[in-house]
Design an enzyme around this catalytic site. Structure first.
Site, PDB file in Angstrom:
ATOM      1  N   LYS A   7       2.784   5.539 -15.530  1.00  0.00           N
ATOM      2  CA  LYS A   7       3.510   3.996 -15.437  1.00  0.00           C
ATOM      3  C   LYS A   7       5.489   4.088 -15.622  1.00  0.00           C
ATOM      4  CE  LYS A   7       1.427   1.825 -13.821  1.00  0.00           C
ATOM      5  NZ  LYS A   7      -0.149   2.625 -13.749  1.00  0.00           N
TER       6      LYS A   7
ATOM      7  N   HIS B 105       1.527  22.066 -30.491  1.00  0.00           N
ATOM      8  CA  HIS B 105       1.457  23.523 -29.774  1.00  0.00           C
ATOM      9  C   HIS B 105       2.444  23.510 -28.401  1.00  0.00           C
ATOM     10  CE1 HIS B 105      -1.243  23.765 -32.921  1.00  0.00           C
ATOM     11  NE2 HIS B 105      -2.099  23.082 -32.238  1.00  0.00           N
TER      12      HIS B 105
ATOM     13  N   ASN C 221      -5.194   5.445  11.145  1.00  0.00           N
ATOM     14  CA  ASN C 221      -4.606   5.783   9.335  1.00  0.00           C
ATOM     15  C   ASN C 221      -6.108   7.034   9.591  1.00  0.00           C
ATOM     16  OD1 ASN C 221      -3.515   4.182   9.026  1.00  0.00           O
ATOM     17  ND2 ASN C 221      -5.235   2.394   7.961  1.00  0.00           N
TER      18      ASN C 221
ATOM     19  N   ARG D  27       0.810  -0.948  -0.334  1.00  0.00           N
ATOM     20  CA  ARG D  27      -0.193  -0.042  -0.014  1.00  0.00           C
ATOM     21  C   ARG D  27       0.794   1.480  -0.100  1.00  0.00           C
ATOM     22  NH1 ARG D  27      -5.114  -1.310   1.817  1.00  0.00           N
ATOM     23  NH2 ARG D  27      -5.259   0.836   2.037  1.00  0.00           N
TER      24      ARG D  27
ATOM     25  N   TRP E 286       2.401   5.539   6.413  1.00  0.00           N
ATOM     26  CA  TRP E 286       2.513   6.545   5.211  1.00  0.00           C
ATOM     27  C   TRP E 286       3.095   7.991   5.980  1.00  0.00           C
ATOM     28  CZ3 TRP E 286       0.295  10.706   2.346  1.00  0.00           C
ATOM     29  CH2 TRP E 286       1.118  10.434   0.338  1.00  0.00           C
TER      30      TRP E 286
ATOM     31  N   GLU F  42      -1.569   7.168 -19.457  1.00  0.00           N
ATOM     32  CA  GLU F  42      -0.892   5.532 -18.623  1.00  0.00           C
ATOM     33  C   GLU F  42       0.421   5.282 -19.047  1.00  0.00           C
ATOM     34  OE1 GLU F  42      -2.465   5.128 -16.405  1.00  0.00           O
ATOM     35  OE2 GLU F  42      -1.123   2.815 -16.070  1.00  0.00           O
TER      36      GLU F  42
END
Ligand code: G6P
Length: 606
Positions: free
Chosen positions: A483, A502, A98, A27, A72, A479
């Site tokens: 990644k 552009h 949390n 996580r 975290w 995407e």
């Protein structure tokens, strides 16, 4: 993001706690700790990996009750002092949390004025001191009283030295699951930690508490109203959370895609009717068909899936479809009414912003649907109806198989709704048949992994990369870029190919690798022109294409070929080489693929 585990029973608690924390590693976290109780409370904490914590543990830990946490950082940097569990001033309370306590600053000032000494910079520590302050021989009552004083989001687990063997847990916003055993009970923020230990779980809802003893768990609301628990069965998926022969979860999950894609459509393709069956929509289909607008909302990779969904749904349904970042949607008073369908897309089913966006849409009267991986997750429970993607647990922080399964489900949704509206049988049947053939085509792409690994080495020394695509290939470019930056820390941008001139074209020289997604569709020739423009400025190019014709071979430095497919399925096929590219580049750069720095798998704070 932060993880919680807890155990009380007859066995030693520390093996479950440490194994549980290890399983929650994916996580994302920066420090970890455990608290164990019998005659007194013992706490061990460490900055960094779980193994740092393991090395600090004494050999003999006999206690049969304990709580554990991976943190975290939100308030205060990653450090041992800021790691959970936190202790009260008198040392008798140990607490893990949390979420975010929004009014912690004023509570902290009040506590300091009363003589409490803060040992950390966290918002959590105030809870431990407040529980000490309110404790009059009943931990449950003290926790209840303290929760009445705080605002914000939390999943907490608390122990008190005077009540050995007992854990009190409460939830508001952050997920908590109670695992029921015989003579032992468990607690976790994520079902992954419980797999293989118990299959019977109770998912706490916001505003609920549990008092967990070895032989009994009592459930109530924070306002002290007793509750009858709804026990659900956890499907045992232990083997799906092991790496097997793969060096990383991400690679394993990339290679699982032929199976996960077919799991996503299994039992849902109706060839004879040329449509899809989505049971989770049965109760809402009439209302959905009356909606004159669809809003897709999500974060991160799921947001990119939503962009692909926008192209597909709008093309086939001929109604306006918009895509919104959930974090923006919830705060900008969007125009939504009872004729709007808001579809939230989320792998984890617990992303705080996506959940809040759904609640906002519901408040405004919209029909709210969910496309989720995690069965029974908060987002699934918040929806009026929805579709599970059935991709199985995704452990690598960088989402891969969940993304392709989200695209499969968006395709099924498009077929189902379009067939009710205006799509003819043969077009529907063609799409259904194409979906059925997709896993084999994915297998073919994966067979080229060695070659993709070779091509990827070209990117490894660079600091920047540009991904280009048009139409359905544009979200794929976004995407692909996400990644790469997530796991290899190379700055990458995705752009609509035509927009390159552009602005980004100014960046192109021999040090700018450009990855072009160019399937054979209506945009192919135009994308090839964009490729010429890159080439003319000495940019290095890797092209993902369905046909490797001579023109393309001459223009591109490298071509990765994917099989032909129906245009709306090509995003699935073209995203697989991009996943492999980021993986191999990250490995070549020595990065921690499964746990990239600063990232969390489930973002449960706003
Ligand atoms: C985090 C993860 C991303 C994910 C995003 C949305 O940022 O690191 O991989 O795409 O959250 O998550 P969800 O679970 O809602 O799809």
């Amino acid at each position: 993001m932060c993880g919680i585990v807890g155990y009380t029973g007859k066995a030693k608690a520390s093996p479950f706690l440490m194994e549980g924390l290890k399983r929650l590693e994916y996580r994302g976290y920066d420090s970890a700790g455990i608290a164990l109780s019998d005659k007194g409370i013992e706490i061990h904490r460490a900055k960094g990996k779980i193994d740092n914590l393991r090395q600090k543990l004494p050999r003999e830990l006999k206690q049969t009750c304990g709580i554990g946490h991976t943190r975290w950082a939100t308030h205060g940097k990653p450090s041992e002092a800021n790691a959970h569990p936190h202790r009260s001033q008198d040392g008798k309370v140990a607490l893990i949390h949390n979420g975010i306590i929004e009014n912690y600053a004023s509570l902290r000032t009040e506590l300091i004025e009363l003589g409490f000494e803060m040992k950390s910079e966290t918002d959590t520590e105030v809870l431990a001191h407040l529980i000490q302050k309110c404790y009059k021989g009943d931990l449950e009552a003290a926790v209840r009283e303290v929760l009445g004083l705080v605002t914000g989001a939390y999943g907490i687990a608390v122990m008190h030295e005077n009540e050995p063997g007992r854990i009190v847990a409460a939830k508001m916003g952050s997920p908590l699951i109670i695992g029921l055993g015989t003579g032992e009970n468990y607690l976790a923020s994520d079902r992954t930690a419980l797999m293989g230990h118990t299959q019977n779980v109770v998912i706490l809802e916001d505003g609920e508490m549990a008092v967990i003893d070895p032989d009994e768990v009592r459930f109530s609301t924070i306002e002290a109203e007793a509750l009858d628990p709804q026990v659900t069965e956890l499907k045992d998926e232990v083997e799906r959370i092991e790496k097997g022969e793969f060096p990383h979860f991400m690679l394993k999950e990339i290679f699982e895609q032929p199976r996960t894609i077919s799991d996503s459509f299994a039992g849902r393709l109706l060839s004879e009717e040329g449509t899809a069956h989505l049971g989770g929509l049965d109760n809402v289909i009439d209302r959905l068909m009356e909606c004159d607008r669809i809003i897709l909302t999500a974060c991160g990779t799921s947001w990119h899936a939503a962009l692909v969904g926008e192209y597909m749904l709008e093309e086939y349904l001929r109604i306006p479809v918009e895509v919104e970042y959930a974090s923006e949607f919830r705060y900008r008073n969007p125009v939504v009414d009872e004729n709007t369908a808001v579809i939230a897309i989320s792998q984890s089913g617990e992303t705080a912003d996506t959940l809040a966006a759904m609640k906002e849409a519901k408040r405004k009267g919209a029909l709210v649907l969910g496309i989720c991986n995690r069965v029974g997750s908060a987002i699934a429970r918040e929806s009026h109806g929805g579709v599970y993607i059935h991709a199985g647990p995704e452990i690598g922080v960088a989402s891969t198989k969940a993304f392709t399964s989200q695209l499969v489900v968006l395709t099924l949704l498009t077929i189902k709704l379009a067939r009710i509206r205006s799509m003819g049988f043969s077009e529907g049947k063609n799409l259904v048949d194409e979906l059925r053939g997709l896993p084999d085509k994915v297998e073919q792409v994966l067979k080229g992994a060695k070659e993709i690994e070779r091509i990827s080495q070209m990117l490894a020394p660079h600091h920047n990369a540009l991904y280009l695509g048009r139409g359905l290939a544009f979200p794929v470019a976004l995407e692909g870029a996400l990644k790469l930056k997530e796991i290899s820390y190379i700055h990458a941008e995705g752009y609509p190919a035509a927009e390159m001139k552009h602005g980004p074209i100014a960046l192109i020289d021999e040090n700018m690798p450009v990855i072009v997604i160019a399937p054979s569709d209506d945009n192919y020739e135009k994308v090839i022109s964009n490729l010429q423009e890159v080439r003319a400025r000495s940019g290095k190019t890797i092209v993902i294409a369905t046909q490797a014709d001579t023109k393309l071979q001459e223009l591109a430095d490298e071509v990765i070929q994917i099989p032909h497919s129906h245009p709306i399925l090509s995003p699935i096929l073209s995203s697989i080489p991009l996943q492999l590219i980021s993986y191999y580049v990250a490995v070549a750069r020595g990065c921690d693929v499964d746990q990239p720095r600063n990232l969390a798998k489930s973002v449960t704070v706003e």
